[in-house]
Design an enzyme around this catalytic site. Structure first.
Site, PDB file in Angstrom:
ATOM      1  N   ARG A  53      57.350  34.984  45.223  1.00 57.35           N
ATOM      2  CA  ARG A  53      56.252  34.450  44.395  1.00 57.35           C
ATOM      3  C   ARG A  53      54.994  34.313  45.250  1.00 57.35           C
ATOM      4  O   ARG A  53      53.882  34.577  44.808  1.00 57.35           O
ATOM      5  CB  ARG A  53      56.643  33.115  43.742  1.00 57.35           C
ATOM      6  CG  ARG A  53      55.486  32.469  43.010  1.00 57.35           C
ATOM      7  CD  ARG A  53      55.876  31.441  41.939  1.00 57.35           C
ATOM      8  NE  ARG A  53      57.023  30.634  42.268  1.00 57.35           N
ATOM      9  CZ  ARG A  53      57.028  29.620  43.151  1.00 57.35           C
ATOM     10  NH1 ARG A  53      55.926  29.292  43.797  1.00 57.35           N
ATOM     11  NH2 ARG A  53      58.130  28.942  43.392  1.00 57.35           N
ATOM     12  N   TYR A 105      36.861  40.505  24.777  1.00 59.95           N
ATOM     13  CA  TYR A 105      38.205  40.886  24.312  1.00 59.95           C
ATOM     14  C   TYR A 105      38.870  39.696  23.600  1.00 59.95           C
ATOM     15  O   TYR A 105      38.802  38.559  24.092  1.00 59.95           O
ATOM     16  CB  TYR A 105      39.057  41.355  25.506  1.00 59.95           C
ATOM     17  CG  TYR A 105      40.524  41.424  25.202  1.00 59.95           C
ATOM     18  CD1 TYR A 105      41.001  42.222  24.165  1.00 59.95           C
ATOM     19  CD2 TYR A 105      41.454  40.659  25.924  1.00 59.95           C
ATOM     20  CE1 TYR A 105      42.352  42.265  23.858  1.00 59.95           C
ATOM     21  CE2 TYR A 105      42.804  40.707  25.625  1.00 59.95           C
ATOM     22  CZ  TYR A 105      43.250  41.504  24.585  1.00 59.95           C
ATOM     23  OH  TYR A 105      44.584  41.529  24.279  1.00 59.95           O
ATOM     24  N   ASP A 177      34.509  41.173  34.239  1.00 59.33           N
ATOM     25  CA  ASP A 177      35.689  41.917  33.801  1.00 59.33           C
ATOM     26  C   ASP A 177      35.317  43.399  33.813  1.00 59.33           C
ATOM     27  O   ASP A 177      34.570  43.871  32.949  1.00 59.33           O
ATOM     28  CB  ASP A 177      36.116  41.447  32.403  1.00 59.33           C
ATOM     29  CG  ASP A 177      37.417  42.093  31.952  1.00 59.33           C
ATOM     30  OD1 ASP A 177      37.722  43.215  32.406  1.00 59.33           O
ATOM     31  OD2 ASP A 177      38.127  41.485  31.120  1.00 59.33           O
ATOM     32  N   LYS A 202      45.240  48.930  32.013  1.00 63.81           N
ATOM     33  CA  LYS A 202      44.408  49.963  31.380  1.00 63.81           C
ATOM     34  C   LYS A 202      44.202  51.162  32.314  1.00 63.81           C
ATOM     35  O   LYS A 202      45.164  51.774  32.725  1.00 63.81           O
ATOM     36  CB  LYS A 202      43.098  49.330  30.943  1.00 63.81           C
ATOM     37  CG  LYS A 202      43.281  48.011  30.191  1.00 63.81           C
ATOM     38  CD  LYS A 202      44.028  48.208  28.886  1.00 63.81           C
ATOM     39  CE  LYS A 202      44.047  46.967  28.031  1.00 63.81           C
ATOM     40  NZ  LYS A 202      45.278  46.224  28.002  1.00 63.81           N
TER      41      LYS A 202
HETATM   42  O1  P1T Z   1      46.648  42.876  28.244  1.00 60.96           O
HETATM   43  P1  P1T Z   1      46.257  42.312  29.574  1.00 60.96           P
HETATM   44  O2  P1T Z   1      46.697  43.109  30.739  1.00 60.96           O
HETATM   45  O3  P1T Z   1      46.615  40.855  29.696  1.00 60.96           O
HETATM   46  O4  P1T Z   1      44.650  42.399  29.671  1.00 60.96           O
HETATM   47  C1  P1T Z   1      43.794  41.589  28.930  1.00 60.96           C
HETATM   48  C2  P1T Z   1      42.441  42.239  28.832  1.00 60.96           C
HETATM   49  C3  P1T Z   1      41.421  41.764  29.654  1.00 60.96           C
HETATM   50  N1  P1T Z   1      40.188  42.326  29.623  1.00 60.96           N
HETATM   51  C4  P1T Z   1      39.915  43.363  28.804  1.00 60.96           C
HETATM   52  C5  P1T Z   1      38.537  43.944  28.805  1.00 60.96           C
HETATM   53  C6  P1T Z   1      40.906  43.904  27.976  1.00 60.96           C
HETATM   54  O5  P1T Z   1      40.605  44.938  27.202  1.00 60.96           O
HETATM   55  C7  P1T Z   1      42.200  43.318  27.980  1.00 60.96           C
HETATM   56  C8  P1T Z   1      43.297  43.817  27.107  1.00 60.96           C
HETATM   57  N2  P1T Z   1      42.886  44.607  26.024  1.00 60.96           N
HETATM   58  C9  P1T Z   1      43.692  45.165  25.087  1.00 60.96           C
HETATM   59  C10 P1T Z   1      45.012  45.013  25.058  1.00 60.96           C
HETATM   60  C11 P1T Z   1      43.008  45.984  24.068  1.00 60.96           C
HETATM   61  O6  P1T Z   1      43.669  46.778  23.359  1.00 60.96           O
HETATM   62  O7  P1T Z   1      41.785  45.868  23.952  1.00 60.96           O
END
Ligand code: P1T
Length: 393
Positions: A53, A105, A177, A202
């Site tokens: 962890r 988001y 972000d 992503k």
């Molecule tokens: O899904 P996760 O890895 O927790 O990421 C969150 C997140 C944070 N910032 C941005 C700009 C994002 O697009 C996302 C996640 N977005 C999607 C799942 C989507 O389909 O837009």
């Protein structure tokens, strides 16, 4: 560990954070699938690790690699993008105030609105392209500006340098972000941000097979605090996911190059199609912040948003019939995805606000993959043309 900081992006992507395994010479960093590490005497650890962890060798390699891509001193990895954002919010105290985009988001909005507001952290949302509105949103309690650019899903572009200066004047931390842009297109730390955040799920992951998140910072004490939160809260990525992500970043530059090329061609095609009302893509001169994108980005990314001519019925018909674009949440994979933000990714945004932002029933988001762009264009063309055929009575 070798220092790759003087090398260019592709070289850093492939090498940074990684050295051949000292025992076997393995070129690829192994998946250190171990939760714990033997000690020679109570409290005396053999290497740098005592419990996974706190730290794990595969994760250490990944953290160094991601930091290098953002030209940052430190990288801290998390189990998801939302976990990375949570870690940033955990830097705050009860009574603090945050400013973030009006079209952030949906999951990020939900964290601020439904989770951390209950712990006494308040927020104001602003259109970050309106710097006057941003300046007015500061209160004496503001401690964090959370900036998404390009935004998800309306692809607004905010001026990172200008916002960093405003945040600095208010002695407020700026976190960007950078999920949509990736470090291949934009480096917010160089533009004055204090923290860069990624949903590595992503483009960084790029193959729609892992969920992950990361923070990159230059300030050592900020890095220590975030590592402390990472260990204390425990939202860490598994070794196998770290391995997969390390493999993915090796091709980030070529994937992004193709995402950008394909998206530009598709955006131009959509802009000229009679079934489409409006296209939003930062690379088009019709984009309201095209000049800002040109100033701070090295390309315009793989995300496109558009308004179809029609209502929810037309949107459903389009999304149900398109073939190569899979109807799914998420983005940034090699395969093309398409979705309906109002019903899918941004459902947690209140109705009224969604309407105000233009996330309407005919609003569609495309994540343009790296397939042959002619196949993507033909798929879109055929499906859009069918929308123009009047229903038989
Ligand atoms: O899904 P996760 O890895 O927790 O990421 C969150 C997140 C944070 N910032 C941005 C700009 C994002 O697009 C996302 C996640 N977005 C999607 C799942 C989507 O389909 O837009």
């Amino acid at each position: 560990m070798s220092d790759y900081s003087s090398f260019r992006f592709a070289t850093r992507a492939i090498h940074a954070g990684q050295t051949p395994d000292p025992v076997t010479g393995a070129i690829m960093t192994p998946v250190y699938q171990s939760s714990t590490y033997a000690q020679s005497s109570p409290g005396v650890i053999k290497g740098n690790y005592d419990y996974s962890r706190s730290a794990n060798p595969t994760r250490t390699a990944l953290e160094a690699n991601l930091a290098s891509l953002e030209k940052a001193q430190h990288g801290i990895c998390f189990a998801s993008g939302c976990a990375a954002l949570s870690a940033v919010i955990h830097l705050l105290n009860q009574g603090d105030h945050v400013i973030f985009n009006d079209d952030v988001y949906g999951g990020s909005f939900r964290l601020f609105d439904q989770i951390f507001q209950r712990y006494g952290i308040s927020y104001t949302q602003v259109d970050m392209t309106d710097l006057t509105a941003l300046k007015q949103a500061f209160t004496p309690a503001t401690r964090l500006v959370w900036l998404e650019t390009p935004t998800n899903p309306t692809l607004k572009i905010a001026d990172i340098t200008a916002i960093a200066e405003i945040a600095r004047q208010h002695q407020t931390m700026l976190a960007v972000d950078n999920t949509f842009a990736t470090p291949w297109l934009q480096n917010p730390l160089e533009l004055g941000a204090d923290i860069v955040c990624h949903s590595t799920t992503k483009y960084m992951g790029g193959h729609s097979d892992i969920i992950g998140g990361a923070l990159m910072v230059n300030d050592s004490s900020l890095s220590e605090r975030l590592h402390y939160i990472q260990n204390a809260v425990g939202a860490i990525p598994a070794p196998m996911d770290c391995f997969l992500l390390l493999r993915s970043t090796k091709t980030l530059h070529i994937r992004m190059q193709r995402h950008c090329e394909n998206a530009m061609i598709i955006a131009q095609f959509l802009e000229n199609h009679s079934a489409v009302e409006q296209v939003i893509y930062p690379g088009l001169t019709s984009h309201p912040q095209h000049a800002t994108a040109l100033k701070q980005m090295r390309g315009f990314g793989g995300m496109i948003a558009c308004y179809l001519k029609g209502n929810i019925k037309i949107s459903r018909q389009f999304l149900e019939n398109i073939r190569l674009f899979s109807l799914a949440e998420s983005l940034g994979g090699v395969e093309s995805l398409i979705e309906h933000p109002a019903i899918m990714t941004h459902a947690s945004i209140p109705d009224l606000q969604r309407k105000k932002l233009g996330i309407s029933d005919n609003f569609i988001r495309l994540s343009v993959g790296i397939e042959d762009v002619e196949d993507l264009r033909e798929d879109l063309d055929q499906t859009l043309n069918r929308l123009l055929i009047p229903p038989s009575s």
